[in-house]
Design an enzyme around this catalytic site. Sequence first.
Site, mmCIF file in Angstrom:
data_model
loop_
_atom_site.group_PDB
_atom_site.id
_atom_site.type_symbol
_atom_site.label_atom_id
_atom_site.label_comp_id
_atom_site.label_asym_id
_atom_site.label_seq_id
_atom_site.Cartn_x
_atom_site.Cartn_y
_atom_site.Cartn_z
ATOM 1 C CB SER A 127 48.266 41.936 29.340
ATOM 2 O OG SER A 127 47.753 43.137 29.804
ATOM 3 C CB THR A 128 49.333 37.720 27.465
ATOM 4 O OG1 THR A 128 48.222 37.941 26.603
ATOM 5 C CG2 THR A 128 48.889 37.764 28.899
#
Length: 697
Positions: free
Chosen positions: A25-26
């Site tokens: 996700s990040t």
Amino acid sequence: MTHDAHQKVKASHLTRNAYLYIRQSTLRQVLENTESTQRQYALRQNAVSLGWQLDRIIVIDTDLGQSGASAADREGFQRLVTEVSLGRAGIVLGLEVSRLARNSMDWHRLLEICALSDTLILDEDGVYDPAHFNDRLLLGLKGTMSEAELHVLRARLQGGIRNKARRGELFIRPPMGFIYTAEGKIEIDPDQQVQQSVRLLFETFRRTGSAMATVKHFAEQELQFPRRVHTGPNKGDVIWAGLEHSRVLRILHNPRYAGAFVYGRTHTRKTVEGDWIIRHVPREEWEVLIRQAHAGYIDWDEYEQNLSRLHANCQAYGADRRQSPPREGPALLQGLLMCGRCGKRMTVRYHSRHGRLVPDYLCQREGIEHGEPICQHIPGAGIDEKIGDLLVEALTPVTIDVALAVQQELQSRLDEADRLRQQQVERARYEAELARRRYLRVDPDNRLVADSLEAEWNGKLRLLTEAQEACERQCTQDRKLIDDQQRAAILALSTTFPGLWRDPTTPDREKKRMIRLLLEDVTLLRDDRLNLHVRFKGGAHRSIQLPLPQCSWEQRQTSPEVVATIDRLLDHHPYPEIAAKLNEQGLQSGEGKPFTARIVARLQRSYRLTPRYDRLRKAGMLTLEEIAKILGVHPQQARVWNRHGLIRGHAYNGKNDCLYEHPGENPPRKAQGIKLSARVAARALAAQSTKEVQYEA
Ligand SMILES: [Zn+2]
């Protein structure tokens, strides 16, 4: 891997590639959560054990550091979908469903495409065939769970944020002029320079009541305003630069300067394209508003006062001045004009002249932003007219161009039809040939068969001739018909446009739509003349030069001939007579009105023509007092005599004030008891007799 999994994988799957999709996700997760990334890469082994060769497993890992909430900015996911839909994928590998999509819509679309292209899906728990109902149900459920998981995570985070905000303790980046203390409290920035600048801004607005004037004041005094760097390696540093209009507005609108804590002033929403839209929420709908939460630069009353002043000022500068769809106003080039000096879009301002709205085109955004004079200001009426003429003149060739393109298109369609007809003829010829061969092959003695075959051959030959004739007929007919229609259409187009354009009942909005169909934009540059660069749709361009439009006072100026005439008439006539004479000649004032004594008097003054009084005095005329003295009467008496014609006066203004001719050697005397009218008659007679006497002598 279970026995079941091996059953689902077929040879047809193994001939295609396996795609391993990897995502975190990040960026932080990419760096810190390496375990998960490794597990994702390890999935390759599963594909190998199912029978894929290592070099047929393609890894898509361009989405590392991208959220799975939407497919919009995930390049890798989009590539995956493309490969699957082209039928190149035998299987898609992903650690969990949530890696592929956190969004049900994206997920179900992927399932649908997989089912259609017979592609398998593999995750840590097993192999699924989306074409099977059971597997699809399970995969759908997994997708829903994954979306729900994201929702729960987000709700928890949001809930925490809201709770903190309600207590006024949420950390929100403080605006310029405030800082957070070590205890997490917000305070006025102890930096005196920053503090003074913010105070000066509010003070100047209090004094001038205008954000624009505040910007101007800062610019004139060459004062700079602080701003904080929010991103990059110098994050948190204060830099000093010129004050901008938008910044003043932001500060005046920010309730934190009034010491209030606010949460929920804006709502953000994601669009289909993946952009964020920020919407300002009206004050009644703000989630949290705590007044006097901390020290401020102004109090709440002043904050509200500032807002209402801004609202009252806002008509000259607002969102409606950006490039916009055609509106009702008569400025035809609205939204199409570019400034030739700075390249920005120009805006429209209207003013009323003789009861009609006349457009002005302005380039003012830079000027407003930095408190400087505006870039260009050009009266628009002449430009609109010129562009209209240009369109009418240019449309004819443009239309013909379009019509030719259309004709070409029709031609290619006709060719296609021709080909089909030719094929029909070919077919008829082939059948006729077949019938001929059959006839030739039969034993000529077998009359029964030979006769019927001969009849068939004849029939086929007839059909062939008919087909050929039909083909030729259709060809010529079609082409002739289309040509006529086209010519009519071309003529109609090039003749209707000017009529429609000049028709006063055509609404301005429609005219603007027409312009937008034909023009890309128009660039305006004003130097010693007006330079217009017009770009047509499709790349053609034209440059036009116009003389500078007259200013308002120039347009209202009285013509020099009229002034010269007035100068001439002033020798012999008072103002009302001059006005009457000018009107008789059909002359008009600069504003297009008939002349009056008042207008003539004003013209005499403003053009510094010698006043009639001076002219009469120069010609030896006497004032009322002087003539009264000569006559030995009261001035009032002299005036009465003048009215009755005993002496001759000449009016020098519009109010019947006169200068008088010298009464001569034999001035009228006082004679009580005799009627004035009788004396006038007697005097006239006397004057005549003296003349006669002179003639005799
Ligand atoms: Zn400009």
